[in-house]
Design a protein around this motif. Sequence first.
Motif, PDB file in Angstrom:
ATOM      1  N   HIS A   1      26.636  24.086  30.375  1.00 42.19           N
ATOM      2  CA  HIS A   1      26.345  24.630  29.095  1.00 42.19           C
ATOM      3  C   HIS A   1      27.359  23.977  28.159  1.00 42.19           C
ATOM      4  CE1 HIS A   1      27.934  28.442  28.445  1.00 42.19           C
ATOM      5  NE2 HIS A   1      27.460  28.412  29.834  1.00 42.19           N
ATOM      6  N   ALA A   2      27.090  23.893  26.907  1.00 40.80           N
ATOM      7  CA  ALA A   2      28.148  23.600  25.894  1.00 40.80           C
ATOM      8  C   ALA A   2      28.469  24.736  25.195  1.00 40.80           C
ATOM      9  CB  ALA A   2      27.371  22.932  24.659  1.00 40.80           C
ATOM     10  N   GLU A   3      29.433  24.989  24.434  1.00 38.29           N
ATOM     11  CA  GLU A   3      30.072  26.252  24.021  1.00 38.29           C
ATOM     12  C   GLU A   3      28.948  27.158  23.602  1.00 38.29           C
ATOM     13  OE1 GLU A   3      33.288  22.959  23.448  1.00 38.29           O
ATOM     14  OE2 GLU A   3      30.960  23.244  23.416  1.00 38.29           O
ATOM     15  N   LYS A   4      29.163  28.538  23.813  1.00 35.20           N
ATOM     16  CA  LYS A   4      28.224  29.517  23.585  1.00 35.20           C
ATOM     17  C   LYS A   4      28.712  30.237  22.306  1.00 35.20           C
ATOM     18  CE  LYS A   4      30.337  32.318  27.096  1.00 35.20           C
ATOM     19  NZ  LYS A   4      29.999  32.945  28.483  1.00 35.20           N
ATOM     20  N   ALA A   5      27.912  30.786  21.514  1.00 38.59           N
ATOM     21  CA  ALA A   5      28.104  31.380  20.356  1.00 38.59           C
ATOM     22  C   ALA A   5      28.983  32.723  20.344  1.00 38.59           C
ATOM     23  CB  ALA A   5      26.863  31.657  19.457  1.00 38.59           C
ATOM     24  N   ASP A   6      28.851  33.556  21.634  1.00 38.41           N
ATOM     25  CA  ASP A   6      29.622  34.666  21.619  1.00 38.41           C
ATOM     26  C   ASP A   6      29.671  35.091  23.143  1.00 38.41           C
ATOM     27  OD1 ASP A   6      27.083  36.290  22.086  1.00 38.41           O
ATOM     28  OD2 ASP A   6      26.692  36.232  20.198  1.00 38.41           O
TER      29      ASP A   6
ATOM     30  N   LEU B   1      24.174   9.801  27.463  1.00 43.13           N
ATOM     31  CA  LEU B   1      23.347   9.563  28.329  1.00 43.13           C
ATOM     32  C   LEU B   1      22.173   8.672  27.941  1.00 43.13           C
ATOM     33  CD1 LEU B   1      23.009  12.921  30.287  1.00 43.13           C
ATOM     34  CD2 LEU B   1      23.978  11.021  31.023  1.00 43.13           C
ATOM     35  N   ARG B   2      22.330   8.037  26.529  1.00 41.34           N
ATOM     36  CA  ARG B   2      21.221   7.280  26.014  1.00 41.34           C
ATOM     37  C   ARG B   2      20.637   6.363  26.526  1.00 41.34           C
ATOM     38  NH1 ARG B   2      23.543   6.480  20.592  1.00 41.34           N
ATOM     39  NH2 ARG B   2      25.253   5.497  21.608  1.00 41.34           N
ATOM     40  N   ASP B   3      21.759   5.453  27.222  1.00 39.85           N
ATOM     41  CA  ASP B   3      21.153   4.161  27.901  1.00 39.85           C
ATOM     42  C   ASP B   3      20.982   4.673  29.453  1.00 39.85           C
ATOM     43  OD1 ASP B   3      21.443   3.053  25.739  1.00 39.85           O
ATOM     44  OD2 ASP B   3      23.511   2.402  26.007  1.00 39.85           O
ATOM     45  N   THR B   4      20.935   5.748  29.900  1.00 41.34           N
ATOM     46  CA  THR B   4      20.795   6.190  31.147  1.00 41.34           C
ATOM     47  C   THR B   4      19.094   6.438  31.440  1.00 41.34           C
ATOM     48  OG1 THR B   4      22.979   6.708  31.610  1.00 41.34           O
ATOM     49  CG2 THR B   4      21.353   7.660  33.274  1.00 41.34           C
ATOM     50  N   PRO B   5      18.521   5.752  32.291  1.00 41.00           N
ATOM     51  CA  PRO B   5      17.187   6.384  32.400  1.00 41.00           C
ATOM     52  C   PRO B   5      17.055   7.301  33.124  1.00 41.00           C
ATOM     53  CG  PRO B   5      17.178   3.876  33.025  1.00 41.00           C
ATOM     54  CD  PRO B   5      18.649   4.454  32.662  1.00 41.00           C
ATOM     55  N   LEU B   6      16.607   8.553  32.666  1.00 36.83           N
ATOM     56  CA  LEU B   6      16.505   9.858  33.351  1.00 36.83           C
ATOM     57  C   LEU B   6      15.028   9.978  33.986  1.00 36.83           C
ATOM     58  CD1 LEU B   6      18.407  12.311  31.208  1.00 36.83           C
ATOM     59  CD2 LEU B   6      19.191  10.838  33.065  1.00 36.83           C
ATOM     60  N   ALA B   7      15.137  10.792  35.170  1.00 34.59           N
ATOM     61  CA  ALA B   7      13.723  10.716  35.843  1.00 34.59           C
ATOM     62  C   ALA B   7      13.240  12.381  35.594  1.00 34.59           C
ATOM     63  CB  ALA B   7      14.043  10.914  37.423  1.00 34.59           C
ATOM     64  N   ALA B   8      14.501  13.272  35.360  1.00 29.13           N
ATOM     65  CA  ALA B   8      14.266  14.683  34.935  1.00 29.13           C
ATOM     66  C   ALA B   8      15.377  15.334  34.364  1.00 29.13           C
ATOM     67  CB  ALA B   8      13.834  15.430  36.213  1.00 29.13           C
ATOM     68  N   VAL B   9      15.088  16.511  33.639  1.00 31.05           N
ATOM     69  CA  VAL B   9      16.230  17.240  33.013  1.00 31.05           C
ATOM     70  C   VAL B   9      16.139  18.836  33.527  1.00 31.05           C
ATOM     71  CG1 VAL B   9      17.285  18.089  31.049  1.00 31.05           C
ATOM     72  CG2 VAL B   9      16.663  15.755  31.206  1.00 31.05           C
ATOM     73  N   TYR B  10      16.831  19.110  34.002  1.00 30.84           N
ATOM     74  CA  TYR B  10      16.973  20.589  34.526  1.00 30.84           C
ATOM     75  C   TYR B  10      17.847  21.467  34.006  1.00 30.84           C
ATOM     76  CZ  TYR B  10      14.152  19.498  38.900  1.00 30.84           C
ATOM     77  OH  TYR B  10      13.270  18.918  39.685  1.00 30.84           O
ATOM     78  N   ALA B  11      17.311  22.744  33.593  1.00 28.81           N
ATOM     79  CA  ALA B  11      18.217  23.902  33.131  1.00 28.81           C
ATOM     80  C   ALA B  11      17.910  25.226  33.572  1.00 28.81           C
ATOM     81  CB  ALA B  11      18.182  23.909  31.479  1.00 28.81           C
ATOM     82  N   SER B  12      19.054  26.082  33.559  1.00 24.33           N
ATOM     83  CA  SER B  12      18.700  27.397  33.830  1.00 24.33           C
ATOM     84  C   SER B  12      17.844  28.434  32.742  1.00 24.33           C
ATOM     85  CB  SER B  12      19.924  28.155  34.373  1.00 24.33           C
ATOM     86  OG  SER B  12      20.703  28.450  33.228  1.00 24.33           O
ATOM     87  N   ASN B  13      17.576  29.432  33.144  1.00 22.65           N
ATOM     88  CA  ASN B  13      16.730  30.018  32.013  1.00 22.65           C
ATOM     89  C   ASN B  13      17.373  30.652  30.960  1.00 22.65           C
ATOM     90  OD1 ASN B  13      17.392  31.832  33.916  1.00 22.65           O
ATOM     91  ND2 ASN B  13      15.545  32.708  34.075  1.00 22.65           N
ATOM     92  N   PHE B  14      18.502  30.420  30.463  1.00 22.64           N
ATOM     93  CA  PHE B  14      19.402  30.935  29.673  1.00 22.64           C
ATOM     94  C   PHE B  14      19.378  30.033  28.222  1.00 22.64           C
ATOM     95  CE2 PHE B  14      20.723  32.682  33.312  1.00 22.64           C
ATOM     96  CZ  PHE B  14      21.241  34.095  32.968  1.00 22.64           C
ATOM     97  N   LYS B  15      19.482  30.454  26.863  1.00 23.53           N
ATOM     98  CA  LYS B  15      19.399  29.776  25.775  1.00 23.53           C
ATOM     99  C   LYS B  15      20.443  28.815  25.921  1.00 23.53           C
ATOM    100  CE  LYS B  15      17.756  34.031  23.249  1.00 23.53           C
ATOM    101  NZ  LYS B  15      18.746  34.996  22.192  1.00 23.53           N
ATOM    102  N   ARG B  16      21.637  29.013  26.075  1.00 24.89           N
ATOM    103  CA  ARG B  16      22.645  28.176  26.081  1.00 24.89           C
ATOM    104  C   ARG B  16      22.411  26.759  26.945  1.00 24.89           C
ATOM    105  NH1 ARG B  16      24.302  32.832  28.465  1.00 24.89           N
ATOM    106  NH2 ARG B  16      25.176  32.839  30.594  1.00 24.89           N
ATOM    107  N   THR B  17      21.919  27.057  28.100  1.00 27.09           N
ATOM    108  CA  THR B  17      21.496  25.917  29.004  1.00 27.09           C
ATOM    109  C   THR B  17      20.339  25.127  28.304  1.00 27.09           C
ATOM    110  OG1 THR B  17      20.386  27.188  30.466  1.00 27.09           O
ATOM    111  CG2 THR B  17      22.538  26.763  31.082  1.00 27.09           C
TER     112      THR B  17
END
Length: 172
Positions: free
Chosen positions: A38-43, A65-81
């Motif tokens: 995940h990118a930088e978190k606030a705290d 990733l603009r020119d990369t065709p994606l099949a899926a995007v996964y992220a954990s269940n946290f706000k930052r991800t």
Amino acid sequence: MHRPLLRLVALSMLLVLGACATTRDDESPSATFVLVRHAEKADDTRDPPLSPAGLKRAERLVKKLRDTPLAAVYASNFKRTQQTAAPVATAHRLTVITYDAAKPAAEFASQLRTAHRGGTVLVVGHSNTIPPLAAALCGCEIGPTADSEYGRRITVRVLADGRATVDDRREP
């Protein structure tokens, strides 16, 4: 006189058919897994949102990733991800698939490899989950990610025969 020409035509056809039946490794169907923290978190609270710098990094990921065709995007269940993955998913007209960050890396890797035998998949996780997931996907060693590091992108390409290649890069 016609017989040599006939043999030449028959041999040419066999060579053409043989070439059609042969596939090179670089043409084999493969799945590519792009793994990022995940990118930088606030705290440092349990479930913080992204900081302004983190929101900018998430937007840079969209551009990368603009020119990369994606099949899926996964992220954990946290706000930052979720906030890191959402702009990419939106740009590709996908929905973020939430996964359990506590799931063992080998189990999640197996799930990903089964669900995605081809195409490119983005997975957004954490400094302590992305390296083990990459290692489980490639069957190789991947070094740890420092808690202060946000620009690491590990790309694992799994060929149809199960072999894998890894591109492990750090970006500002």
